[in-house]
Design a protein around this motif. Structure first.
Motif, PDB file in Angstrom:
ATOM      1  N   GLU A 241       0.342   7.203   1.720  1.00 38.22           N
ATOM      2  CA  GLU A 241       1.112   6.725   0.565  1.00 38.22           C
ATOM      3  C   GLU A 241       2.333   5.932   1.012  1.00 38.22           C
ATOM      4  O   GLU A 241       2.746   4.978   0.351  1.00 38.22           O
ATOM      5  CB  GLU A 241       1.508   7.902  -0.327  1.00 38.22           C
ATOM      6  N   GLN A 242       2.912   6.292   2.159  1.00 39.72           N
ATOM      7  CA  GLN A 242       4.008   5.501   2.719  1.00 39.72           C
ATOM      8  C   GLN A 242       3.527   4.093   3.064  1.00 39.72           C
ATOM      9  O   GLN A 242       4.235   3.107   2.839  1.00 39.72           O
ATOM     10  CB  GLN A 242       4.561   6.188   3.963  1.00 39.72           C
ATOM     11  N   ALA A 243       2.325   4.021   3.603  1.00 40.98           N
ATOM     12  CA  ALA A 243       1.773   2.713   3.968  1.00 40.98           C
ATOM     13  C   ALA A 243       1.544   1.844   2.731  1.00 40.98           C
ATOM     14  O   ALA A 243       1.794   0.634   2.749  1.00 40.98           O
ATOM     15  CB  ALA A 243       0.463   2.906   4.727  1.00 40.98           C
ATOM     16  N   VAL A 244       1.090   2.478   1.647  1.00 39.61           N
ATOM     17  CA  VAL A 244       0.887   1.749   0.396  1.00 39.61           C
ATOM     18  C   VAL A 244       2.207   1.197  -0.119  1.00 39.61           C
ATOM     19  O   VAL A 244       2.290   0.039  -0.565  1.00 39.61           O
ATOM     20  CB  VAL A 244       0.231   2.660  -0.659  1.00 39.61           C
ATOM     21  N   LEU A 245       3.261   2.015  -0.048  1.00 39.91           N
ATOM     22  CA  LEU A 245       4.577   1.567  -0.499  1.00 39.91           C
ATOM     23  C   LEU A 245       5.051   0.369   0.324  1.00 39.91           C
ATOM     24  O   LEU A 245       5.584  -0.605  -0.231  1.00 39.91           O
ATOM     25  CB  LEU A 245       5.585   2.721  -0.391  1.00 39.91           C
ATOM     26  N   MET A 246       4.848   0.426   1.640  1.00 42.31           N
ATOM     27  CA  MET A 246       5.269  -0.676   2.501  1.00 42.31           C
ATOM     28  C   MET A 246       4.509  -1.954   2.144  1.00 42.31           C
ATOM     29  O   MET A 246       5.072  -3.060   2.160  1.00 42.31           O
ATOM     30  CB  MET A 246       5.037  -0.305   3.965  1.00 42.31           C
ATOM     31  N   GLN A 247       3.235  -1.794   1.777  1.00 39.72           N
ATOM     32  CA  GLN A 247       2.429  -2.966   1.399  1.00 39.72           C
ATOM     33  C   GLN A 247       2.959  -3.564   0.101  1.00 39.72           C
ATOM     34  O   GLN A 247       3.089  -4.791  -0.011  1.00 39.72           O
ATOM     35  CB  GLN A 247       0.966  -2.557   1.235  1.00 39.72           C
ATOM     36  N   TRP A 248       3.282  -2.711  -0.888  1.00 40.90           N
ATOM     37  CA  TRP A 248       3.838  -3.202  -2.157  1.00 40.90           C
ATOM     38  C   TRP A 248       5.139  -3.959  -1.920  1.00 40.90           C
ATOM     39  O   TRP A 248       5.376  -4.999  -2.528  1.00 40.90           O
ATOM     40  CB  TRP A 248       4.102  -2.040  -3.111  1.00 40.90           C
ATOM     41  N   MET A 249       5.950  -3.418  -1.024  1.00 40.97           N
ATOM     42  CA  MET A 249       7.236  -4.067  -0.736  1.00 40.97           C
ATOM     43  C   MET A 249       7.010  -5.419  -0.060  1.00 40.97           C
ATOM     44  O   MET A 249       7.697  -6.401  -0.366  1.00 40.97           O
ATOM     45  CB  MET A 249       8.098  -3.162   0.138  1.00 40.97           C
ATOM     46  N   ALA A 250       6.061  -5.462   0.861  1.00 43.26           N
ATOM     47  CA  ALA A 250       5.754  -6.721   1.541  1.00 43.26           C
ATOM     48  C   ALA A 250       5.250  -7.774   0.561  1.00 43.26           C
ATOM     49  O   ALA A 250       5.500  -8.977   0.735  1.00 43.26           O
ATOM     50  CB  ALA A 250       4.732  -6.480   2.643  1.00 43.26           C
ATOM     51  N   GLU A 251       4.535  -7.341  -0.470  1.00 41.28           N
ATOM     52  CA  GLU A 251       3.987  -8.250  -1.478  1.00 41.28           C
ATOM     53  C   GLU A 251       5.007  -8.598  -2.555  1.00 41.28           C
ATOM     54  O   GLU A 251       4.707  -9.395  -3.461  1.00 41.28           O
ATOM     55  CB  GLU A 251       2.749  -7.627  -2.123  1.00 41.28           C
ATOM     56  N   GLY A 252       6.209  -7.982  -2.489  1.00 37.42           N
ATOM     57  CA  GLY A 252       7.252  -8.279  -3.462  1.00 37.42           C
ATOM     58  C   GLY A 252       7.023  -7.673  -4.829  1.00 37.42           C
ATOM     59  O   GLY A 252       7.579  -8.149  -5.831  1.00 37.42           O
ATOM     60  N   LYS A 253       6.216  -6.622  -4.892  1.00 39.63           N
ATOM     61  CA  LYS A 253       5.909  -6.004  -6.187  1.00 39.63           C
ATOM     62  C   LYS A 253       6.936  -4.944  -6.621  1.00 39.63           C
ATOM     63  O   LYS A 253       7.007  -4.601  -7.794  1.00 39.63           O
ATOM     64  CB  LYS A 253       4.531  -5.345  -6.135  1.00 39.63           C
ATOM     65  N   VAL A 254       7.694  -4.420  -5.684  1.00 42.45           N
ATOM     66  CA  VAL A 254       8.583  -3.282  -5.977  1.00 42.45           C
ATOM     67  C   VAL A 254       9.858  -3.772  -6.663  1.00 42.45           C
ATOM     68  O   VAL A 254      10.604  -4.604  -6.126  1.00 42.45           O
ATOM     69  CB  VAL A 254       8.946  -2.523  -4.681  1.00 42.45           C
ATOM     70  N   LEU A 255      10.108  -3.244  -7.855  1.00 43.34           N
ATOM     71  CA  LEU A 255      11.325  -3.576  -8.605  1.00 43.34           C
ATOM     72  C   LEU A 255      12.390  -2.493  -8.476  1.00 43.34           C
ATOM     73  O   LEU A 255      13.587  -2.786  -8.504  1.00 43.34           O
ATOM     74  CB  LEU A 255      10.983  -3.783 -10.089  1.00 43.34           C
ATOM     75  N   ALA A 256      11.970  -1.241  -8.374  1.00 47.57           N
ATOM     76  CA  ALA A 256      12.934  -0.140  -8.280  1.00 47.57           C
ATOM     77  C   ALA A 256      12.258   1.065  -7.640  1.00 47.57           C
ATOM     78  O   ALA A 256      11.041   1.249  -7.770  1.00 47.57           O
ATOM     79  CB  ALA A 256      13.478   0.236  -9.659  1.00 47.57           C
ATOM     80  N   VAL A 257      13.072   1.867  -6.944  1.00 53.73           N
ATOM     81  CA  VAL A 257      12.591   3.102  -6.330  1.00 53.73           C
ATOM     82  C   VAL A 257      13.579   4.218  -6.663  1.00 53.73           C
ATOM     83  O   VAL A 257      14.788   4.057  -6.454  1.00 53.73           O
ATOM     84  CB  VAL A 257      12.465   2.965  -4.791  1.00 53.73           C
ATOM     85  N   HIS A 258      13.088   5.333  -7.189  1.00 52.66           N
ATOM     86  CA  HIS A 258      13.943   6.459  -7.560  1.00 52.66           C
ATOM     87  C   HIS A 258      13.385   7.744  -6.936  1.00 52.66           C
ATOM     88  O   HIS A 258      12.204   8.058  -7.101  1.00 52.66           O
ATOM     89  CB  HIS A 258      14.006   6.632  -9.083  1.00 52.66           C
ATOM     90  N   SER A 259      14.248   8.450  -6.208  1.00 52.83           N
ATOM     91  CA  SER A 259      13.807   9.730  -5.640  1.00 52.83           C
ATOM     92  C   SER A 259      13.742  10.776  -6.748  1.00 52.83           C
ATOM     93  O   SER A 259      14.532  10.764  -7.697  1.00 52.83           O
ATOM     94  CB  SER A 259      14.781  10.190  -4.552  1.00 52.83           C
ATOM     95  N   ASN A 260      12.805  11.699  -6.641  1.00 49.33           N
ATOM     96  CA  ASN A 260      12.609  12.748  -7.635  1.00 49.33           C
ATOM     97  C   ASN A 260      13.037  14.089  -7.045  1.00 49.33           C
ATOM     98  O   ASN A 260      12.253  14.800  -6.430  1.00 49.33           O
ATOM     99  CB  ASN A 260      11.138  12.815  -8.065  1.00 49.33           C
ATOM    100  N   GLU A 261      14.307  14.412  -7.209  1.00 46.89           N
ATOM    101  CA  GLU A 261      14.826  15.673  -6.680  1.00 46.89           C
ATOM    102  C   GLU A 261      14.573  16.790  -7.683  1.00 46.89           C
ATOM    103  O   GLU A 261      14.709  16.604  -8.889  1.00 46.89           O
ATOM    104  CB  GLU A 261      16.329  15.555  -6.425  1.00 46.89           C
TER     105      GLU A 261
END
Length: 286
Positions: A250-270
């Motif tokens: 899942e970390q790898a998927v996130l890195m791919q989304w970021m590389a593709e410029g798809k990520v608008l926001a990231v929020h940790s769920n504590e």
């Protein structure tokens, strides 16, 4: 001068065949705000009654402000303040008269009344009878009374119950200020958000046993799930995805989304403190 203001060693109490408190151990440092959390019947009120010298332990021992709660009961009372959930004030008397009467009981100079009224922001209402006061104002009078003799340790039982949000916030500020001035405070509360914001450490009690004792932050990190919510832009729409931080795939998927410029926001769920309590104690606070 000891930095440990409350110490419980294998403290227990039985009522007939019922074991209400089962050999608990904990300590509270000088100036610390310590939250004691548990559902009704868990043993927290019995514990406080033992620590304040109102009932004797069946087993174990405890010291508060350096005094044994059984052998030095009389000396103990001079060094602690106690505010219970149920008000026990004289309704027909003014706030000032209530406090002046308490001064006589504590053998405290009456001049101390104005000081504590100022501390709880009631000096301008001091001459009004208690029957005209709101629940929050009565709670502040009880705290003022408990502070008259400048106790080293303050016990608060559900201090914010029944208070409106503004009054509860002001009360939390007063408690925090007392802690900063070196007073040790043990409080019970059903308000998990309040405990999270206010307490340096919290202990969970369930069925008479301590099941957790740590800072709110550590408890949430130890027992919460390490996840984050990612907001993506896909085909002109906003989409939210849940990522487990400890899963390499899942970390790898996130890195791919970021590389593709798809990520608008990231929020940790504590996890919330209530989530942790439910996980450890097995029930929600009511």
């Amino acid at each position: 001068m000891s930095e440990l203001m409350i110490e419980a060693f294998e403290l227990s109490r039985t009522f007939g065949a019922k074991e209400a408190v089962k050999g608990i151990n904990f300590s509270v440092r000088r100036g610390e705000i310590f939250g004691f959390l548990g559902h009704n019947g868990a043993g927290k009120t019995t514990t406080i009654r033992m620590l304040t010298g109102q009932i004797d332990p069946t087993g174990g021992r405890a010291q508060v402000a350096g005094y044994d709660v059984v052998r030095q009961n009389r000396e103990l009372k001079q060094h602690i303040g106690v505010v219970f959930e149920d008000p026990n004030l004289y309704e027909r008397l003014s706030a000032r008269r209530n406090l002046e009467f308490a001064c006589w009981l504590y053998d405290v100079p009456v001049s101390r009344v104005d000081e504590v009224l100022e501390l709880v922001k009631l000096r301008d209402r001091a001459k009004e009878p208690l029957r005209t006061f709101s629940n929050g104002m009565r709670q502040r009078v009880m705290i003022a009374r408990a502070l008259l003799h400048r106790p080293e340790v303050l016990f608060l039982d559900e201090p914010s119950r029944g208070l409106d949000p503004i009054t509860a916030r002001d009360l939390r500020r007063t408690i925090a200020r007392l802690s900063q001035e070196g007073m040790t405070i043990l409080l019970t509360t059903h308000m998990m958000e309040e405990a999270d914001q206010l307490c340096h450490r919290v202990a969970f009690i369930a069925n008479g046993q301590l099941v957790a004792n740590d800072t709110p932050r550590n408890l949430k990190l130890q027992h919460g799930e390490r996840t984050m919510t990612v907001t993506l832009s896909e085909a002109g729409s906003l989409v939210e995805k849940l990522i487990h931080m400890d899963q390499p795939a899942e970390q790898a998927v996130l890195m791919q989304w970021m590389a593709e410029g798809k990520v608008l926001a990231v929020h940790s769920n504590e996890a919330t403190l209530e989530d942790v309590f439910v996980k450890i104690a097995g029930t929600r606070l009511a």
